[in-house]
Scaffold this active site. Structure first.
Site, PDB file in Angstrom:
ATOM      1  N   CYS A   1      37.056  53.802  40.344  1.00 39.21           N
ATOM      2  CA  CYS A   1      36.477  52.504  39.990  1.00 39.21           C
ATOM      3  C   CYS A   1      37.541  51.576  39.416  1.00 39.21           C
ATOM      4  CB  CYS A   1      35.353  52.704  38.971  1.00 39.21           C
ATOM      5  SG  CYS A   1      34.690  51.155  38.365  1.00 39.21           S
TER       6      CYS A   1
ATOM      7  N   CYS B   1      36.417  49.439  36.392  1.00 39.09           N
ATOM      8  CA  CYS B   1      36.342  50.190  35.129  1.00 39.09           C
ATOM      9  C   CYS B   1      37.739  50.495  34.582  1.00 39.09           C
ATOM     10  CB  CYS B   1      35.627  51.531  35.305  1.00 39.09           C
ATOM     11  SG  CYS B   1      34.262  51.519  36.435  1.00 39.09           S
ATOM     12  N   ASP B   2      38.628  50.979  35.437  1.00 33.46           N
ATOM     13  CA  ASP B   2      39.887  51.551  34.942  1.00 33.46           C
ATOM     14  C   ASP B   2      41.121  50.706  35.232  1.00 33.46           C
ATOM     15  OD1 ASP B   2      38.456  53.774  34.057  1.00 33.46           O
ATOM     16  OD2 ASP B   2      38.576  54.728  36.023  1.00 33.46           O
TER      17      ASP B   2
END
Ligand code: NAP
Length: 321
Positions: free
Chosen positions: A133, A136-137
């Site tokens: 992701c 997200c990261d």
């Protein structure tokens, strides 16, 4: 019965079905395992949903969908659906807490999860350099050297997202061209921060002290088959893997009492009413066989499925539709 319609999963497909079902005056129960929104929650800016401009975040979009469904009367329960069976016209859903809920109609909106590469180092460095992701990261990898793996829409969208954070993106794909939509593929190919390298696959992810440090690649032919020996290790700080999804169709794949018709990938086959091969069971969004998986198509599936589930219930009750 506990509801007219039980919807399993609260992504855009399930939430839209909940809204349409409730508006059709059905008593609707939605089972959500984690937070509502599904994979849409991960969307940074939902830019391609018609009529929403500028794009909302996936979180905001999911929250609005959820509120709409609740306002129309849908009920929500935070429980996983672990089992599904049918006796006569009644489906029984077994919940994570051991309780059961019954309804004459079910909409499977269970989505799909990330497909892994299954290579050494993938598990070990998950959360420490390996990610599925970018939204997200990605921010943890500002100005770092990032490998992106995959040739579909997801890989291209996420590579473009990452290219805003670093100018050292290496995007590999096992064929000689992307399978992504042309407009996305072209954006990736033209992006000066992304080095695209076709005909490569990832064989191993290496590191030390819990820190990802390098990757080993291997050449492939145009069919994506590996050829020749593994190449020398290349430095890497992060590996983002977007190699497709696995449908969450285990409730109806025959391991339990129910077996719906599935395609070779395990996706639920539906007709144009979103009806599966099991009467009263509908499927929407990423879990069903469909050539194009988008938030907008999942939402449309949800509206169609709820409409025909209502018609099915009316028929069961002997009412003309
Ligand atoms: P996908 O279209 O199935 O693409 C998966 C990619 O991963 C393919 O290029 C595949 O290679 C590659 N792959 C699979 N297993 C691999 C392995 N073991 N090693 C190396 N490569 C591997 O999946 P997706 O990109 O996640 O898209 C899923 C659906 O969501 C699609 O319908 C897509 O249109 C939709 N989507 C749309 C958008 C958008 O903004 N429009 C964004 C994201 C997703 P091959 O090409 O060789 O098969």
């Amino acid at each position: 019965m506990d509801a007219d319609l039980i919807i399993i999963g609260a992504g855009p497909g399930g939430l839209t079905a909940a809204q349409y079902g409730a508006r059709s005056n059905l008593s609707v129960l939605v089972l959500e395992q984690l937070a509502h929104g599904g994979q849409a929650l991960l969307i940074d800016a939902l830019e391609n949903y018609p009529g929403i401009a500028p794009g909302k975040t996936g979180f905001q979009f999911a929250d609005d969908l959820h509120r709409q469904a609740v306002d129309f009367g849908a009920r929500f329960l935070s429980e996983a659906a672990l089992g599904l069976s049918k006796e006569g016209d009644a489906f029984t859903v077994t919940l994570g807490n051991g309780e059961t809920r019954q309804a004459p109609a079910i909409i499977m909106a269970t989505g799909a999860k990330h497909r892994k590469l299954g290579i050494p180092g993938e598990e070990e460095f998950y959360g420490r350099g390996v990610s599925y992701c970018a939204t997200c990261d990605g921010p943890f990898f500002k100005n770092k050297k990032i490998f992106v793996v995959g040739g579909g829409d997801s890989a291209c969208v996420e590579a473009l997202f990452l290219s805003r954070l670093s100018d050292k993106i290496v995007h590999i794909h096992r064929r000689d061209r992307f399978r992504a939509q042309k407009s996305l593929a072209d954006q990736v190919l033209k992006n000066p921060h992304i080095q695209v390298r076709f005909n490569l696959t990832m064989k191993e992810i290496l590191g030390q002290g819990g820190k990802l440090q390098s990757v080993i690649l291997r050449a492939t032919n145009n069919k994506g088959e590996e050829e020749g020996p593994p190449l020398d290790a290349e430095d890497a700080d992060g590996v983002f893997i977007f190699t497709g999804t696995i449908p969450q169709s285990s409730l109806v794949n025959g391991e339990g009492p129910l077996k719906a018709e599935l395609d070779e990938g395990g996706y639920i086959i539906t007709d144009e009413k979103m009806a599966s091969s099991i009467p009263g069971l509908y499927a929407v969004g990423d879990v069903r066989t469909t050539p194009f998986r988008q938030v907008v198509t999942a939402a449309a599936d949800g509206a169609v499925a709820a409409h025909w589930a209502a018609a099915y219930i009316d028929e069961l009750r002997g009412e003309a539709y």
